[in-house]
Motif scaffolding. Structure first.
Motif, mmCIF file in Angstrom:
data_model
loop_
_atom_site.group_PDB
_atom_site.id
_atom_site.type_symbol
_atom_site.label_atom_id
_atom_site.label_comp_id
_atom_site.label_asym_id
_atom_site.label_seq_id
_atom_site.Cartn_x
_atom_site.Cartn_y
_atom_site.Cartn_z
ATOM 1 N N VAL A 173 0.860 -1.396 0.133
ATOM 2 C CA VAL A 173 0.075 -0.590 -0.222
ATOM 3 C C VAL A 173 0.867 1.432 -0.202
ATOM 4 C CG1 VAL A 173 -1.643 1.216 1.413
ATOM 5 C CG2 VAL A 173 -1.528 -1.464 1.112
ATOM 6 N N GLN A 174 0.330 2.046 -1.172
ATOM 7 C CA GLN A 174 1.569 3.437 -1.235
ATOM 8 C C GLN A 174 0.588 4.502 -0.164
ATOM 9 O OE1 GLN A 174 3.134 3.676 -4.812
ATOM 10 N NE2 GLN A 174 3.248 6.202 -4.330
ATOM 11 N N VAL A 175 0.873 5.640 0.427
ATOM 12 C CA VAL A 175 0.277 6.406 0.697
ATOM 13 C C VAL A 175 1.252 7.721 -0.103
ATOM 14 C CG1 VAL A 175 -0.850 8.237 3.244
ATOM 15 C CG2 VAL A 175 -0.902 5.302 2.907
ATOM 16 N N LEU A 211 4.858 14.770 3.566
ATOM 17 C CA LEU A 211 5.265 13.712 3.720
ATOM 18 C C LEU A 211 6.500 13.071 4.428
ATOM 19 C CD1 LEU A 211 4.565 12.461 -0.146
ATOM 20 C CD2 LEU A 211 3.003 11.846 1.828
ATOM 21 N N ASP A 212 6.202 13.066 5.454
ATOM 22 C CA ASP A 212 7.047 13.215 7.008
ATOM 23 C C ASP A 212 7.272 12.243 8.046
ATOM 24 O OD1 ASP A 212 5.141 13.812 7.501
ATOM 25 O OD2 ASP A 212 5.483 15.963 8.024
ATOM 26 N N LEU A 235 -6.512 2.577 5.965
ATOM 27 C CA LEU A 235 -5.471 4.729 6.053
ATOM 28 C C LEU A 235 -6.431 5.460 6.160
ATOM 29 C CD1 LEU A 235 -2.581 2.978 4.801
ATOM 30 C CD2 LEU A 235 -3.074 4.101 7.176
ATOM 31 N N LEU A 236 -7.175 4.783 4.452
ATOM 32 C CA LEU A 236 -9.108 6.066 4.015
ATOM 33 C C LEU A 236 -9.773 6.337 4.727
ATOM 34 C CD1 LEU A 236 -9.928 3.963 0.880
ATOM 35 C CD2 LEU A 236 -9.203 6.193 0.890
ATOM 36 N N LYS A 237 -10.045 5.682 5.973
ATOM 37 C CA LYS A 237 -10.878 6.545 7.002
ATOM 38 C C LYS A 237 -9.892 7.236 7.855
ATOM 39 C CE LYS A 237 -13.922 4.765 10.833
ATOM 40 N NZ LYS A 237 -14.537 3.493 11.487
ATOM 41 N N ASP A 238 -8.347 7.008 8.063
ATOM 42 C CA ASP A 238 -7.291 7.660 9.386
ATOM 43 C C ASP A 238 -7.453 8.341 8.633
ATOM 44 O OD1 ASP A 238 -6.825 7.759 12.169
ATOM 45 O OD2 ASP A 238 -4.801 7.879 10.198
ATOM 46 N N LEU A 239 -7.274 8.563 7.230
ATOM 47 C CA LEU A 239 -6.204 9.953 6.332
ATOM 48 C C LEU A 239 -7.391 10.839 5.950
ATOM 49 C CD1 LEU A 239 -2.814 7.555 5.653
ATOM 50 C CD2 LEU A 239 -3.687 9.151 7.579
ATOM 51 N N ASN A 240 -8.292 10.095 5.583
ATOM 52 C CA ASN A 240 -9.019 10.880 4.529
ATOM 53 C C ASN A 240 -10.617 11.040 4.821
ATOM 54 O OD1 ASN A 240 -7.506 11.483 2.523
ATOM 55 N ND2 ASN A 240 -7.625 9.936 1.025
ATOM 56 N N GLY A 241 -10.971 10.005 6.364
ATOM 57 C CA GLY A 241 -12.005 10.969 6.501
ATOM 58 C C GLY A 241 -13.576 9.726 5.932
ATOM 59 N N GLY A 242 -12.652 8.304 4.952
ATOM 60 C CA GLY A 242 -13.237 7.766 4.699
ATOM 61 C C GLY A 242 -14.007 7.699 3.234
ATOM 62 N N ALA A 243 -13.592 9.241 3.226
ATOM 63 C CA ALA A 243 -13.686 9.359 1.250
ATOM 64 C C ALA A 243 -12.560 9.172 0.311
ATOM 65 C CB ALA A 243 -13.837 11.359 1.594
ATOM 66 N N PRO A 244 -13.352 8.489 -0.889
ATOM 67 C CA PRO A 244 -12.349 7.954 -1.361
ATOM 68 C C PRO A 244 -10.758 9.260 -2.161
ATOM 69 C CG PRO A 244 -14.386 8.418 -2.377
ATOM 70 C CD PRO A 244 -14.194 8.424 -1.456
ATOM 71 N N GLU A 245 -11.343 10.454 -1.719
ATOM 72 C CA GLU A 245 -11.581 11.513 -2.579
ATOM 73 C C GLU A 245 -10.435 12.566 -1.066
ATOM 74 O OE1 GLU A 245 -9.414 11.798 -5.342
ATOM 75 O OE2 GLU A 245 -10.675 10.002 -6.327
ATOM 76 N N GLY A 246 -9.262 13.236 -1.167
ATOM 77 C CA GLY A 246 -8.798 13.786 -0.017
ATOM 78 C C GLY A 246 -7.265 13.624 -0.429
ATOM 79 N N SER A 247 -6.929 14.814 0.814
ATOM 80 C CA SER A 247 -5.151 15.264 0.869
ATOM 81 C C SER A 247 -4.303 13.978 1.147
ATOM 82 C CB SER A 247 -5.570 15.518 2.855
ATOM 83 O OG SER A 247 -6.116 16.791 2.844
ATOM 84 N N TYR A 248 -4.647 12.297 0.666
ATOM 85 C CA TYR A 248 -3.752 11.510 0.818
ATOM 86 C C TYR A 248 -4.470 10.880 -0.840
ATOM 87 C CZ TYR A 248 -1.946 13.456 4.948
ATOM 88 O OH TYR A 248 -0.793 13.843 5.891
ATOM 89 N N ILE A 249 -3.218 10.412 -1.510
ATOM 90 C CA ILE A 249 -3.853 9.368 -1.565
ATOM 91 C C ILE A 249 -3.592 7.451 -1.941
ATOM 92 C CG2 ILE A 249 -3.206 7.803 -4.389
ATOM 93 C CD1 ILE A 249 -3.327 11.329 -4.900
ATOM 94 N N ILE A 250 -4.302 6.416 -1.398
ATOM 95 C CA ILE A 250 -4.207 5.423 -0.729
ATOM 96 C C ILE A 250 -4.635 4.644 -1.772
ATOM 97 C CG2 ILE A 250 -4.705 4.192 1.250
ATOM 98 C CD1 ILE A 250 -3.925 7.177 2.054
ATOM 99 N N ARG A 296 -5.215 11.786 -14.122
ATOM 100 C CA ARG A 296 -6.486 11.450 -12.842
ATOM 101 C C ARG A 296 -6.213 10.050 -13.138
ATOM 102 N NH1 ARG A 296 -11.571 12.554 -18.621
ATOM 103 N NH2 ARG A 296 -11.469 15.314 -17.691
ATOM 104 N N ILE A 297 -5.918 9.325 -13.613
ATOM 105 C CA ILE A 297 -5.196 8.035 -12.697
ATOM 106 C C ILE A 297 -4.469 7.451 -11.375
ATOM 107 C CG2 ILE A 297 -3.987 5.812 -13.829
ATOM 108 C CD1 ILE A 297 -5.215 6.959 -16.194
ATOM 109 N N ASN A 298 -2.824 9.005 -11.819
ATOM 110 C CA ASN A 298 -2.508 9.086 -10.797
ATOM 111 C C ASN A 298 -3.251 9.768 -9.263
ATOM 112 O OD1 ASN A 298 -0.579 8.353 -11.967
ATOM 113 N ND2 ASN A 298 0.174 10.263 -12.680
ATOM 114 N N ALA A 299 -4.684 10.090 -9.935
ATOM 115 C CA ALA A 299 -5.117 10.730 -8.756
ATOM 116 C C ALA A 299 -6.010 9.949 -8.118
ATOM 117 C CB ALA A 299 -5.975 11.810 -8.783
ATOM 118 N N LEU A 300 -6.344 8.285 -8.648
ATOM 119 C CA LEU A 300 -7.081 7.567 -7.910
ATOM 120 C C LEU A 300 -6.029 6.344 -7.438
ATOM 121 C CD1 LEU A 300 -9.586 6.651 -11.019
ATOM 122 C CD2 LEU A 300 -9.928 7.808 -9.058
#
Length: 642
Positions: free
Chosen positions: A34-36, A45-46, A94-109, A247-251
């Motif tokens: 899994v890449q964040v 990214l620290d 990680l989606l739930k913890d970092l992005n609040g469960g949304a598929p789009e957010g600050s992080y790409i999982i 678009r693909i990278n953002a997914l």
């Protein structure tokens, strides 16, 4: 006669060492990971992010084998081989913890597969070959780019520029009409038409002008020059490739292959895509965003709206459906497009708790918005999303105050819709409409089966060739097998160094290369046999055999290389991949079959001044035994004659 200088042996040793070093990464297995990462400069990214990810997974009892922080690519979490269950669970956590469960957010999982090659090897660019779609599984799309649409959009821009130029130069004209990719400017005076032609020619060298009409119906018909059309087509393809990549990278999908095919097609291959439906939805939505002013609705200019609904649409306007179910009359001339937008994020309205999209523009876009909205407070501005040539009004809010570099899009949208719209806006505006004309999905189990079959075909082909050549040519056959091994080693090493993508056609090309490479050794061995039958001494036969076989080997390989280059130049997709491996295999086979095998033969036989015989199998010749002049030399050329 049959000895190499030291520098040639050094070349052989260096070639084998480099080949081993760059081939070894392909032996290390790939494991689920899994890449964040992020595409936002404000998000760091620290080390604290790495600690947060580790605590989240450990707290949920998800086991992983290793974790590391790459400042350029984010956090990498690796799992045991075959542990895809833990990989998927980790992504959800990680989606739930970092992005609040949304598929789009600050992080790409992102779900991915990573090699276990040691870092010190990767730092020296020793990385395994990427596996293609047919070996790893994933999704394949073939997209048709509408070049006619690109030319029409260019004509829209040129028409707007022409109006601005004529007004700036204070040239009187009767109107600017556009039909497809052709623009016609009307004049009532020949002198004004002449002035306009000079001004347009000076302002844009890509325009082709033709004066037409007579008397009071004077016109200048304007189209793009053929060279400008070709440049526009190339630019449109390039822009669309870039947008699709964004678009693909953002997914959160890694290693996508986006290539141009022919004049107006784009191939997209995404190995390892776990959600093909989601990917198709985002790629297929080739939308562009435009902000346009509303000309008429039920409250404003209702008469014009009624006329448009009855078929009399005023010039420069377009009748569109509102999300509320009604219709509005919207100006065709846009205020700004998605090209002026820097960012777009899904969010929630603090007052109504409704999904919205927050949008930020660049400096020029902000200036245009301030100017236009400042003059149209109280009027409506439509946010128009154009997909496959069909415009859709997302929302048409009333301008409450002057807008600047930040504004929001609101309306009756779901959270998923705001995420998709933000993604489409953020990834950029396409230059020409596209349509999916071919779709193919390859499952990971089929990919694993293809890998096994491809590997077995190369392995057993190599074993069969080696067995035959060793039995038929004895020690010389063993030397040929060693040269064949070096050829395979160098070919895989070069493909790994180039970070080529291995596909089934590539495996077929490797198998074909082995057969072609052994042909060169057969030519050499048969030529040595022929020289022995002629009565030459063994040392002389070795030297003459290599020298005389070289011309034939060179000719045959050059002709095959020409065919391979033709496949590369005119082929596409799998054919081009086959051609690359094929051409590289020809070059490595010439090195291994001639240079390397000669060096091994020199090591085995070259040190013997009085060589009695060569282990090269049975030499067939006439019943009468052919020997050299016994009085001059007692050496017998060969035994086992028949």
């Amino acid at each position: 006669m049959n000895r190499y200088p030291l520098w040639k042996y050094l070349i052989m040793i260096v070639a084998v060492v480099i080949g081993l070093f760059y081939t070894l990464p392909n032996i290390f297995p790939q494991v689920p990971a899994v890449q964040v990462s992020t595409n936002k400069s404000a998000v760091k990214l620290d080390a604290p992010l790495l600690d947060r990810v580790e605590k989240t997974l450990k707290g949920a009892g998800v086991s992983f084998t290793s974790s590391e922080l790459d400042p350029a690519n984010g956090v990498h979490i690796r799992f045991a081989k075959g542990d895809t269950t833990g990989q998927v669970k980790a992504k959800e956590l990680l989606l739930k913890d970092l992005n609040g469960g949304a598929p789009e957010g600050s992080y790409i999982i992102a779900l991915t597969a990573e090699s276990t090659t040691p870092h010190w090897m990767q730092n020296l660019n020793a990385k395994p070959m990427a596996l293609g779609l047919d070996l790893r599984g994933g999704v394949h799309f073939l997209m048709q780019v509408d070049m006619k649409g690109a030319l029409e959009r260019a004509a829209d821009r040129n028409a707007a520029d022409i109006r601005s130029l004529l007004r700036e130069k204070k040239i009187q004209y009767g109107g600017v009409d556009k039909a497809g990719e052709t623009i016609a400017v009307k004049f009532s005076d020949a002198a004004e038409r002449e002035k306009a032609s000079r001004a347009l020619t000076d302002s844009n060298k890509d325009l082709l002008l033709k004066e037409d009409g007579a008397a009071q119906d004077l016109r200048v018909v304007i189209t793009l020059k053929e060279e400008a059309k070709r440049k526009l087509a190339d630019s449109a393809i390039e822009q669309n490739q870039k947008v699709l990549g964004n678009r693909i990278n953002a997914l959160g999908l890694t290693e996508p292959i986006i290539q141009r095919q022919g004049a107006d097609r784009i191939v997209i291959q995404v190995p390892g895509a776990s959600d093909p439906a989601r990917l198709k939805d985002v790629i297929g939505r080739t939308g562009t965003l435009e902000l346009r002013m509303v000309e008429a609705d039920n409250q404003k200019n209702s008469g014009a709206l009624l006329a448009a609904q009855s078929g009399n649409v005023p010039y420069g306007t377009e009748l569109m459906n509102d999300r509320d179910g009604g219709q509005i009359l919207v100006k065709k001339q846009y205020v700004i497009t998605g090209e002026r937008i820097n960012g777009a994020e899904p969010a929630f309205d603090g007052q109504n708790n409704q999904p919205i999209v927050r949008v930020s523009t660049d400096g020029q876009g902000a200036r245009i918005l301030r100017e236009v909205t400042g003059q149209n407070v109280g009027n409506r501005m439509a946010i128009v999303l154009i997909e496959k040539g069909k415009p859709e009004v997302i929302t048409a809010p009333t301008i409450q105050s002057e807008l600047g570099s930040n504004f929001q899009i609101s309306g009756r949208m779901t959270t998923r819709e705001t995420s998709d719209i933000a993604l489409l806006i953020r990834s950029g505006s396409i230059a020409a409409p596209m349509e999916i004309i071919e779709e193919r999905t390859v499952g990971p189990s089929l990919g694993a089966e293809n890998i096994e079959r491809g590997f077995n075909s190369v392995l057993w082909g190599f074993v069969a060739l080696a067995a035959f050549i060793c039995v038929y040519y004895m020690v010389m056959g063993l030397i040929s097998t060693l040269a064949l091994s070096v050829n395979l080693l160098l070919l895989i090493a070069i493909l790994s160094m180039l970070q080529a993508t291995l596909t089934l056609p590539g495996i077929a090309a490797i198998a074909l290369t082995l057969g072609m490479a052994i042909d060169a050794n057969v030519l050499i061995n048969e030529r040595i046999r022929e020289e022995l039958r002629r009565g030459l001494k063994p040392q002389e036969a070795i030297s003459a055999g290599f020298e005389h076989a070289w011309a034939t080997i060179l000719d045959s390989n050059i002709t095959t290389l020409i065919a391979g280059l033709a496949l590369f130049m005119f082929g596409s997709g799998p054919v081009k991949g086959f051609a690359v491996v094929h051409c590289l295999g020809i070059l490595t086979s010439m090195f291994s079959a001639v240079f390397f095998s000669r060096g091994i033969v020199n090591l085995v036989y070259g040190a013997k001044k009085k060589l009695e015989s060569i282990s090269i199998g049975t030499i067939w010749r006439p019943d009468s035994v052919v020997t050299r002049n016994a009085a001059a030399d007692d050496d017998v050329v060969a035994t086992n004659s028949k």
